[in-house]
Motif scaffolding. Structure first.
Motif, mmCIF file in Angstrom:
data_model
loop_
_atom_site.group_PDB
_atom_site.id
_atom_site.type_symbol
_atom_site.label_atom_id
_atom_site.label_comp_id
_atom_site.label_asym_id
_atom_site.label_seq_id
_atom_site.Cartn_x
_atom_site.Cartn_y
_atom_site.Cartn_z
ATOM 1 N N GLU A 49 34.606 -25.273 19.723
ATOM 2 C CA GLU A 49 35.701 -25.070 18.777
ATOM 3 C C GLU A 49 36.567 -26.317 18.654
ATOM 4 O O GLU A 49 36.574 -27.176 19.530
ATOM 5 C CB GLU A 49 36.573 -23.888 19.191
ATOM 6 N N ASP A 82 31.694 -34.532 7.186
ATOM 7 C CA ASP A 82 31.940 -33.252 7.859
ATOM 8 C C ASP A 82 33.251 -33.270 8.636
ATOM 9 O O ASP A 82 33.885 -32.228 8.834
ATOM 10 C CB ASP A 82 30.786 -32.904 8.806
ATOM 11 N N ASP A 101 36.823 -31.722 7.534
ATOM 12 C CA ASP A 101 37.199 -30.324 7.737
ATOM 13 C C ASP A 101 36.606 -29.872 9.069
ATOM 14 O O ASP A 101 35.390 -29.700 9.183
ATOM 15 C CB ASP A 101 36.670 -29.467 6.587
ATOM 16 N N THR A 102 37.454 -29.669 10.064
ATOM 17 C CA THR A 102 36.953 -29.305 11.395
ATOM 18 C C THR A 102 36.201 -27.974 11.385
ATOM 19 O O THR A 102 35.358 -27.740 12.256
ATOM 20 C CB THR A 102 38.088 -29.259 12.421
ATOM 21 N N ASP A 103 36.467 -27.116 10.402
ATOM 22 C CA ASP A 103 35.721 -25.857 10.300
ATOM 23 C C ASP A 103 34.235 -26.120 10.067
ATOM 24 O O ASP A 103 33.383 -25.362 10.536
ATOM 25 C CB ASP A 103 36.266 -24.976 9.167
ATOM 26 N N ILE A 104 33.920 -27.190 9.351
ATOM 27 C CA ILE A 104 32.508 -27.542 9.089
ATOM 28 C C ILE A 104 31.836 -27.934 10.410
ATOM 29 O O ILE A 104 30.711 -27.506 10.689
ATOM 30 C CB ILE A 104 32.400 -28.678 8.049
ATOM 31 N N GLU A 110 32.744 -27.019 13.448
ATOM 32 C CA GLU A 110 32.604 -25.788 14.238
ATOM 33 C C GLU A 110 31.404 -24.968 13.760
ATOM 34 O O GLU A 110 30.622 -24.470 14.568
ATOM 35 C CB GLU A 110 33.861 -24.926 14.142
ATOM 36 N N GLU A 111 31.284 -24.811 12.457
ATOM 37 C CA GLU A 111 30.201 -24.010 11.889
ATOM 38 C C GLU A 111 28.833 -24.612 12.243
ATOM 39 O O GLU A 111 27.916 -23.901 12.661
ATOM 40 C CB GLU A 111 30.354 -23.897 10.375
ATOM 41 N N LYS A 127 27.701 -24.126 15.870
ATOM 42 C CA LYS A 127 27.271 -22.784 16.285
ATOM 43 C C LYS A 127 25.782 -22.789 16.616
ATOM 44 O O LYS A 127 25.326 -21.994 17.430
ATOM 45 C CB LYS A 127 27.565 -21.754 15.190
#
Length: 142
Positions: A42, A102, A105-108, A110-111, A114
């Motif tokens: 995360e 990428d 956006d740190t969400d990218i 994290e995704e 996974k």
């Protein structure tokens, strides 16, 4: 409020040794190498405001079997380049491709990471001493 005498009696009944036993599982693990697997990844902002990418490693061998280790790659002005290279290197080793855009956006990140969950690894811990005190570093080997 808990009955403190009952709680203390249970602690001592379980054989707590104040010279050797940790008071909680959040105490630092000893330097060494430990088999485990990636349980999570995360982007995290700590209460201090410091940001990091953080791996959650589940240790699978004694003496820390089933303990979670949280390895943070800090994103300060000084450490961000090394931390980002580490994330990209680990991701690449695990077959996860991360591109420069990428990181917008740190969400990218994290995704994409996974896909690394479940991979076996070796957690290597080593404490270093600096002018700011001791700090335990981690490294993952696959």
């Amino acid at each position: 409020m808990a009955d403190l005498m009952v709680t203390a009696t249970e602690i001592f009944k379980k054989g707590f040794d104040p010279e050797k036993d940790p008071v909680s599982e959040f105490e630092q693990m000893a330097d060494g190498t430990y088999k485990g697997f990636i349980e999570g990844f995360e982007f995290k902002e700590f209460s201090t405001g410091t940001q990091a990418f953080q791996f959650k490693i589940r240790v699978t061998e004694e003496p820390y079997e089933n303990r979670a280790y949280f390895g943070a790659l800090f994103l300060t002005e000084k450490t961000a380049p090394t931390s980002m290279k580490t994330v990209v290197k680990y991701a690449h080793t695990l077959g996860v491709e991360i591109e420069p855009e990428d990181f917008a956006d740190t969400d990218i990140i994290e995704e994409k990471m996974k896909d690394a969950v479940g991979y076996e690894c070796v957690l290597v811990l080593k404490t270093s001493t600096s002018k700011n005190g001791d700090f335990q570093n981690f490294k993952l080997e696959f």
